[in-house]
Design a protein around this motif. Sequence first.
Motif, short mmCIF file in Angstrom:
data_model
loop_
_atom_site.label_atom_id
_atom_site.label_comp_id
_atom_site.label_asym_id
_atom_site.label_seq_id
_atom_site.Cartn_x
_atom_site.Cartn_y
_atom_site.Cartn_z
N ASN A 29 1.48 -8.65 -2.49
CA ASN A 29 0.44 -7.85 -2.79
C ASN A 29 -0.33 -7.81 -1.42
O ASN A 29 -1.53 -7.91 -1.43
CB ASN A 29 -0.31 -8.18 -3.81
CG ASN A 29 -0.78 -9.46 -3.76
OD1 ASN A 29 -0.47 -10.51 -2.88
ND2 ASN A 29 -1.85 -10.18 -4.52
N ARG A 30 0.11 -7.51 -0.38
CA ARG A 30 -0.39 -7.48 1.08
C ARG A 30 0.47 -6.47 1.80
O ARG A 30 1.36 -6.54 1.75
CB ARG A 30 -0.54 -8.85 1.83
CG ARG A 30 -1.34 -10.08 1.15
CD ARG A 30 -2.57 -9.83 1.31
NE ARG A 30 -3.47 -11.03 0.48
CZ ARG A 30 -3.73 -10.96 -0.65
NH1 ARG A 30 -3.85 -9.91 -1.41
NH2 ARG A 30 -4.44 -12.18 -1.02
N GLY A 31 -0.55 -5.59 2.46
CA GLY A 31 0.04 -4.70 3.25
C GLY A 31 -0.83 -4.25 4.57
O GLY A 31 -1.30 -5.09 5.13
N LYS A 32 -0.65 -3.14 4.96
CA LYS A 32 -1.22 -2.92 6.19
C LYS A 32 -2.85 -3.34 6.34
O LYS A 32 -3.16 -3.73 7.44
CB LYS A 32 -1.23 -1.29 6.59
CG LYS A 32 0.10 -0.86 7.01
CD LYS A 32 0.30 0.51 7.19
CE LYS A 32 1.73 1.06 7.08
NZ LYS A 32 2.00 2.53 7.25
N ARG A 57 -0.13 0.49 2.31
CA ARG A 57 -1.55 0.06 2.69
C ARG A 57 -1.88 -1.31 1.81
O ARG A 57 -2.25 -2.21 2.36
CB ARG A 57 -2.42 1.40 1.94
CG ARG A 57 -3.94 0.96 2.25
CD ARG A 57 -4.74 2.15 2.06
NE ARG A 57 -4.81 2.50 0.71
CZ ARG A 57 -5.66 2.26 -0.15
NH1 ARG A 57 -6.45 1.30 0.20
NH2 ARG A 57 -5.76 2.27 -1.33
N ASP A 58 -1.56 -1.37 0.74
CA ASP A 58 -1.73 -2.54 -0.25
C ASP A 58 -0.69 -3.57 -0.62
O ASP A 58 -1.04 -4.51 -1.14
CB ASP A 58 -2.59 -2.08 -1.59
CG ASP A 58 -3.98 -1.33 -1.04
OD1 ASP A 58 -4.53 -1.80 -0.29
OD2 ASP A 58 -4.12 -0.45 -1.78
N TYR A 59 0.70 -3.16 -0.39
CA TYR A 59 1.70 -3.88 -0.70
C TYR A 59 2.79 -3.79 0.58
O TYR A 59 2.78 -2.71 1.11
CB TYR A 59 2.06 -3.64 -2.02
CG TYR A 59 2.73 -2.26 -2.11
CD1 TYR A 59 4.04 -2.22 -2.28
CD2 TYR A 59 1.91 -1.28 -2.58
CE1 TYR A 59 4.82 -1.02 -2.17
CE2 TYR A 59 2.75 -0.11 -2.69
CZ TYR A 59 4.07 -0.02 -2.63
OH TYR A 59 4.55 1.38 -2.95
N SER A 60 3.67 -4.72 0.36
CA SER A 60 5.02 -4.67 1.39
C SER A 60 6.07 -5.17 0.50
O SER A 60 5.91 -5.92 -0.35
CB SER A 60 4.87 -5.64 2.32
OG SER A 60 3.61 -5.25 3.10
#
Length: 146
Positions: A29-32, A57-60
């Motif tokens: 749950n982490r992105g750009k 944006r919000d996830y990877s």
Amino acid sequence: MQNQSKFSLVNGEIIIQSPIIFSATAYVNRGKGSGVREDLIVISGGGLIGKIGDVYRDYSEIILPHNPKFNLLVFIGDKKASGILKGDGVASYVKYISDQSKVNIGDSVYLANNTSLDYINFEIGKVSEIKTRSGFLQIKVRNSLD
């Protein structure tokens, strides 16, 4: 870990979408927006989880080590034999190490980075099996998260 190296850590929660053969992926749950970029490694206190694939944006997406899309430069043992950790859909293997290299079962496998020595002491697994193929070793790696 942050106090002992130059790692820049981003904490997140991981959801495994598919741990099974070939489609071994997970999401974090982490992105750009959190500074995550493609090809960064994903670790936990227990060792290597995988490598960042697609970033949103919000996830990877996380590519797990036994996924055929996974590859990572590594060193093995005290002699620091270098090779590439690759997934085959079922397990992870280090490839492209000469069969003349001194590698033994139980040797530690370390994350390698050809620009900095800070990563070399990060253990990502142990050698669990060694086979010789066409002048090269094929080294199976057991990750502590297996």
